[in-house]
Write an enzyme that holds these catalytic residues in place. Structure first.
Site, PDB file in Angstrom:
ATOM      1  N   ASN A   1       0.844  -0.978  -0.059  1.00  0.00           N
ATOM      2  CA  ASN A   1       0.133   0.009   0.013  1.00  0.00           C
ATOM      3  C   ASN A   1       1.043   1.275   0.110  1.00  0.00           C
ATOM      4  O   ASN A   1       1.366   1.708   1.255  1.00  0.00           O
ATOM      5  CB  ASN A   1      -0.844  -0.028   1.342  1.00  0.00           C
ATOM      6  CG  ASN A   1      -2.006   1.049   1.292  1.00  0.00           C
ATOM      7  OD1 ASN A   1      -1.913   1.987   0.466  1.00  0.00           O
ATOM      8  ND2 ASN A   1      -3.007   0.988   1.973  1.00  0.00           N
TER       9      ASN A   1
ATOM     10  N   ARG B   1      -2.016  -1.569  -4.125  1.00  0.00           N
ATOM     11  CA  ARG B   1      -3.113  -0.646  -4.095  1.00  0.00           C
ATOM     12  C   ARG B   1      -2.680   0.506  -5.207  1.00  0.00           C
ATOM     13  O   ARG B   1      -1.427   0.936  -5.104  1.00  0.00           O
ATOM     14  CB  ARG B   1      -3.100   0.120  -2.888  1.00  0.00           C
ATOM     15  CG  ARG B   1      -4.204   1.428  -2.863  1.00  0.00           C
ATOM     16  CD  ARG B   1      -3.764   2.256  -1.869  1.00  0.00           C
ATOM     17  NE  ARG B   1      -4.706   3.510  -1.946  1.00  0.00           N
ATOM     18  CZ  ARG B   1      -4.466   4.550  -1.011  1.00  0.00           C
ATOM     19  NH1 ARG B   1      -3.308   4.578  -0.341  1.00  0.00           N
ATOM     20  NH2 ARG B   1      -5.382   5.702  -1.459  1.00  0.00           N
TER      21      ARG B   1
ATOM     22  N   HIS C   1     -10.393   5.790  -2.006  1.00  0.00           N
ATOM     23  CA  HIS C   1     -10.295   4.960  -0.697  1.00  0.00           C
ATOM     24  C   HIS C   1     -11.399   3.827  -0.906  1.00  0.00           C
ATOM     25  O   HIS C   1     -12.056   3.210   0.076  1.00  0.00           O
ATOM     26  CB  HIS C   1     -11.214   5.816   0.376  1.00  0.00           C
ATOM     27  CG  HIS C   1     -10.064   7.000   0.814  1.00  0.00           C
ATOM     28  ND1 HIS C   1     -10.710   8.220   1.030  1.00  0.00           N
ATOM     29  CD2 HIS C   1      -8.792   6.909   1.119  1.00  0.00           C
ATOM     30  CE1 HIS C   1      -9.623   8.848   1.502  1.00  0.00           C
ATOM     31  NE2 HIS C   1      -8.565   8.358   1.289  1.00  0.00           N
TER      32      HIS C   1
ATOM     33  N   HIS D   1     -14.533   8.164   6.011  1.00  0.00           N
ATOM     34  CA  HIS D   1     -13.079   7.568   6.130  1.00  0.00           C
ATOM     35  C   HIS D   1     -12.249   8.995   6.162  1.00  0.00           C
ATOM     36  O   HIS D   1     -11.966   9.862   5.475  1.00  0.00           O
ATOM     37  CB  HIS D   1     -12.609   7.023   4.916  1.00  0.00           C
ATOM     38  CG  HIS D   1     -11.166   6.476   4.638  1.00  0.00           C
ATOM     39  ND1 HIS D   1     -10.809   5.261   4.734  1.00  0.00           N
ATOM     40  CD2 HIS D   1      -9.985   7.392   4.632  1.00  0.00           C
ATOM     41  CE1 HIS D   1      -9.547   5.207   4.658  1.00  0.00           C
ATOM     42  NE2 HIS D   1      -8.815   6.445   4.555  1.00  0.00           N
ATOM     43  N   LEU D   2     -11.854   9.203   7.601  1.00  0.00           N
ATOM     44  CA  LEU D   2     -11.206  10.303   7.939  1.00  0.00           C
ATOM     45  C   LEU D   2      -9.779  10.046   8.479  1.00  0.00           C
ATOM     46  O   LEU D   2      -9.324   9.388   9.287  1.00  0.00           O
ATOM     47  CB  LEU D   2     -11.880  10.993   9.167  1.00  0.00           C
ATOM     48  CG  LEU D   2     -13.374  11.354   8.887  1.00  0.00           C
ATOM     49  CD1 LEU D   2     -14.080  11.886  10.354  1.00  0.00           C
ATOM     50  CD2 LEU D   2     -13.640  12.018   7.969  1.00  0.00           C
ATOM     51  N   GLY D   3      -8.742  10.670   7.764  1.00  0.00           N
ATOM     52  CA  GLY D   3      -7.477  10.560   7.813  1.00  0.00           C
ATOM     53  C   GLY D   3      -6.733  11.817   7.336  1.00  0.00           C
ATOM     54  O   GLY D   3      -7.287  13.006   7.045  1.00  0.00           O
ATOM     55  N   SER D   4      -5.344  11.647   7.008  1.00  0.00           N
ATOM     56  CA  SER D   4      -4.628  12.688   6.329  1.00  0.00           C
ATOM     57  C   SER D   4      -5.238  13.065   5.098  1.00  0.00           C
ATOM     58  O   SER D   4      -5.611  14.208   4.531  1.00  0.00           O
ATOM     59  CB  SER D   4      -3.147  12.392   6.048  1.00  0.00           C
ATOM     60  OG  SER D   4      -3.065  11.315   5.335  1.00  0.00           O
TER      61      SER D   4
ATOM     62  N   ARG E   1      -4.784  18.923   1.782  1.00  0.00           N
ATOM     63  CA  ARG E   1      -5.529  19.016   0.377  1.00  0.00           C
ATOM     64  C   ARG E   1      -6.649  19.948   0.812  1.00  0.00           C
ATOM     65  O   ARG E   1      -7.336  19.801   1.865  1.00  0.00           O
ATOM     66  CB  ARG E   1      -5.850  17.606  -0.054  1.00  0.00           C
ATOM     67  CG  ARG E   1      -4.878  17.033  -1.062  1.00  0.00           C
ATOM     68  CD  ARG E   1      -5.418  15.491  -1.288  1.00  0.00           C
ATOM     69  NE  ARG E   1      -4.759  14.514  -0.357  1.00  0.00           N
ATOM     70  CZ  ARG E   1      -5.113  13.403  -0.434  1.00  0.00           C
ATOM     71  NH1 ARG E   1      -6.154  13.034  -1.396  1.00  0.00           N
ATOM     72  NH2 ARG E   1      -4.670  12.475   0.378  1.00  0.00           N
TER      73      ARG E   1
ATOM     74  N   ASP F   1      -1.305  17.683  10.428  1.00  0.00           N
ATOM     75  CA  ASP F   1      -1.368  16.440  11.202  1.00  0.00           C
ATOM     76  C   ASP F   1      -2.304  17.395  12.712  1.00  0.00           C
ATOM     77  O   ASP F   1      -2.245  17.938  13.497  1.00  0.00           O
ATOM     78  CB  ASP F   1      -0.032  16.164  11.969  1.00  0.00           C
ATOM     79  CG  ASP F   1      -0.416  14.806  13.041  1.00  0.00           C
ATOM     80  OD1 ASP F   1      -1.509  14.693  13.600  1.00  0.00           O
ATOM     81  OD2 ASP F   1       0.656  14.240  12.971  1.00  0.00           O
ATOM     82  N   LEU F   2      -3.635  16.516  12.436  1.00  0.00           N
ATOM     83  CA  LEU F   2      -4.583  16.925  13.501  1.00  0.00           C
ATOM     84  C   LEU F   2      -4.279  16.594  14.736  1.00  0.00           C
ATOM     85  O   LEU F   2      -4.666  17.484  15.710  1.00  0.00           O
ATOM     86  CB  LEU F   2      -5.981  16.006  13.156  1.00  0.00           C
ATOM     87  CG  LEU F   2      -7.050  16.421  14.208  1.00  0.00           C
ATOM     88  CD1 LEU F   2      -7.609  17.753  13.502  1.00  0.00           C
ATOM     89  CD2 LEU F   2      -8.164  15.304  14.065  1.00  0.00           C
ATOM     90  N   ARG F   3      -3.466  15.964  15.200  1.00  0.00           N
ATOM     91  CA  ARG F   3      -2.964  15.500  16.429  1.00  0.00           C
ATOM     92  C   ARG F   3      -2.240  16.886  17.055  1.00  0.00           C
ATOM     93  O   ARG F   3      -2.197  17.268  18.196  1.00  0.00           O
ATOM     94  CB  ARG F   3      -1.956  14.237  16.675  1.00  0.00           C
ATOM     95  CG  ARG F   3      -3.095  13.064  16.477  1.00  0.00           C
ATOM     96  CD  ARG F   3      -1.902  11.808  16.035  1.00  0.00           C
ATOM     97  NE  ARG F   3      -1.345  11.973  15.184  1.00  0.00           N
ATOM     98  CZ  ARG F   3      -0.357  10.826  14.588  1.00  0.00           C
ATOM     99  NH1 ARG F   3      -0.409   9.919  15.088  1.00  0.00           N
ATOM    100  NH2 ARG F   3       0.123  11.027  13.259  1.00  0.00           N
TER     101      ARG F   3
ATOM    102  N   GLU G   1     -11.038   6.474  13.448  1.00  0.00           N
ATOM    103  CA  GLU G   1     -10.955   5.315  14.776  1.00  0.00           C
ATOM    104  C   GLU G   1     -10.330   5.694  15.807  1.00  0.00           C
ATOM    105  O   GLU G   1     -10.679   5.287  17.057  1.00  0.00           O
ATOM    106  CB  GLU G   1     -10.076   4.406  13.894  1.00  0.00           C
ATOM    107  CG  GLU G   1     -10.664   3.626  12.686  1.00  0.00           C
ATOM    108  CD  GLU G   1      -9.414   2.919  11.988  1.00  0.00           C
ATOM    109  OE1 GLU G   1      -8.392   2.400  12.537  1.00  0.00           O
ATOM    110  OE2 GLU G   1      -9.652   2.427  10.778  1.00  0.00           O
TER     111      GLU G   1
ATOM    112  N   GLU H   1      -7.405  -2.069   4.599  1.00  0.00           N
ATOM    113  CA  GLU H   1      -7.037  -2.146   2.987  1.00  0.00           C
ATOM    114  C   GLU H   1      -6.090  -3.189   2.701  1.00  0.00           C
ATOM    115  O   GLU H   1      -6.405  -3.778   1.652  1.00  0.00           O
ATOM    116  CB  GLU H   1      -6.468  -0.690   2.928  1.00  0.00           C
ATOM    117  CG  GLU H   1      -7.251   0.379   2.884  1.00  0.00           C
ATOM    118  CD  GLU H   1      -6.574   1.736   2.437  1.00  0.00           C
ATOM    119  OE1 GLU H   1      -7.267   2.600   2.010  1.00  0.00           O
ATOM    120  OE2 GLU H   1      -5.472   1.911   2.816  1.00  0.00           O
TER     121      GLU H   1
END
Length: 403
Positions: free
Chosen positions: A9, A92, A180, A207-210, A240, A282-284, A330, A378
């Site tokens: 991937n 992928r 995705h 589907h929430l990520g970068s 993005r 990065d949300l964190r 998640e 995935e």
């Protein structure tokens, strides 16, 4: 098929891989690994399925970084494939265009076609193809299978797929595809495993990520999705922009004298959470920051997510189930809570205790919409699709080596 399958991937800045032992329809994880920070501070970590650490160290960026990564993968998996030979590798691949709605055995002609789709996926498609080409050179005897992120969305509602542009361009394949798809395939299969009744519900999967998107699905099939021709549309993401007024792009070209290449770079790499906060994508990092721009970026991320979700609800004319998945979905109770609070008008009621515990079901019993957290996978989808394609080709007497 019996033996092992390698699932790759490849992303714009990372490369995840897993090795599975395959016996007929049974897939057993042998080990998992990941290269992070490929373009800046590369790091390799590999663990066996039981958690035993195989390696965990930094790498130096070299002239032949991709080759080095694949050579290290082969070195790591070699002891595990001595008695269980490697049978195939599944990749992928971000974009299959209008040609591929199913996974496919790769050859040079197909790879050449996939290269024409790079403008529609400039972050991921080149990385996907680079891994394929390197494997072709290192192991030309090894079957390689492309599993497409666009395939899950191929039969979305025609009205959702079309852009309101002149017919001549629609005829050339300019339409909404969605991405995705491997993640959504896993979630659809998991919903069916949980309950045949559940999979029939009008469901929005977040589907929430970068990279982030949403998919409206029912009966395990996609009806609508937030991304379009490229993975730039829809939700605000790490770097993005998500969907913007096309007039903004034209204005930036004319008033700011930006070239198409400069605008593309800005919208893909300098926008989203990074652009709004001026701090990080990065949300964190943003959630730990006291900078007011960090809070503005988080607020806008939630606002835009809820607005895009409402489009999915409108397409299905309702929503009975909401699923959070991927890195943010998640692992961030705070973001899930902020989103669900804005969805109270749909009858969403969150159970705070369950949400904070990352429980499987995080909605209250009286909630009109059931809210779940389902970790995506995935790589197992890659392995299953690869095994199926190679097994079917062998049964048909086809030559499965990359040709």
């Amino acid at each position: 098929m019996n033996g092992t399958i390698l699932a790759l991937n490849a992303g714009s800045s990372s490369l995840k891989f897993r090795l599975y032992e395959v016996e007929g329809d049974k897939f057993t994880l042998v080990l998992r690994g990941q290269f992070d920070g490929v373009n800046e501070n590369p790091h390799l970590s590999v663990k066996e399925a039981g958690g035993k650490e195989i390696c965990n160290f930094d790498l130096e960026i070299g002239e032949h970084m991709q080759e080095d990564m694949l050579e290290r993968i082969f070195s790591v998996i070699k002891p595990y494939t001595a008695s269980r030979p490697l049978q195939a590798v599944g990749h992928r691949v971000l974009h299959g265009g209008g040609r591929f709605a199913d996974p496919v055995l790769l050859n040079d002609e197909i790879v050449e076609y996939l290269e024409t789709l790079i403008p529609m996926g400039p972050l991921h498609q080149p990385a996907n193809l680079a891994s394929i080409k390197l494997f072709r050179r290192i192991r030309p005897d090894l079957p390689q299978v492309a599993c497409f992120d666009t395939a899950f969305h191929v039969n979305i509602d025609e009205r959702a797929a079309r852009y309101p542009i002149p017919l001549e361009y629609e005829a050339k394949g300019y339409r909404r595809f969605g991405f995705h798809g491997l993640s959504y395939t896993y979630i659809a299969d998991r919903l069916r495993e949980i309950s045949e009744y559940l999979v029939k519900k009008r469901t929005v999967v977040a589907h929430l990520g970068s990279g982030s998107s949403m998919c409206a699905m029912r009966n395990g099939k996609a009806i609508d999705t937030t991304m379009g021709l490229t993975p730039l549309g829809g939700l605000m993401m790490g770097t993005r922009s998500g969907t913007v007024d096309p007039g903004l792009v034209l204005t930036l070209m004319e008033a700011e004298n930006l070239s198409p290449a400069e605008i593309k770079h800005m919208l893909y790499y300098k926008s989203g959470l990074l652009g709004v906060s001026g701090i990080s994508g990065d949300l964190r990092v943003l959630m730990a920051s006291e900078d007011p721009n960090a809070k503005k970026a988080i607020d806008l991320f939630v606002f835009r997510a809820c607005r895009e979700l409402s489009i999915m609800v409108a397409t299905m004319q309702g929503m009975e189930s909401l699923v959070f998945s991927a890195g943010i979905g998640e692992n961030s109770p705070v973001i899930r809570k902020l989103i669900c609070e804005r969805l109270a008008w749909l009858g969403v009621q969150l159970d705070d205790e369950a949400n904070n515990a990352n429980a499987e079901i995080i909605s209250c019993p009286e909630s009109r919409v059931e809210v779940r957290v389902i970790p995506t996978d995935e790589e197992i989808v890659l392995a299953r699709q690869t095994s199926r394609v190679v097994s079917e080709a062998l049964a048909a007497g086809q030559d499965v080596a990359y040709a």
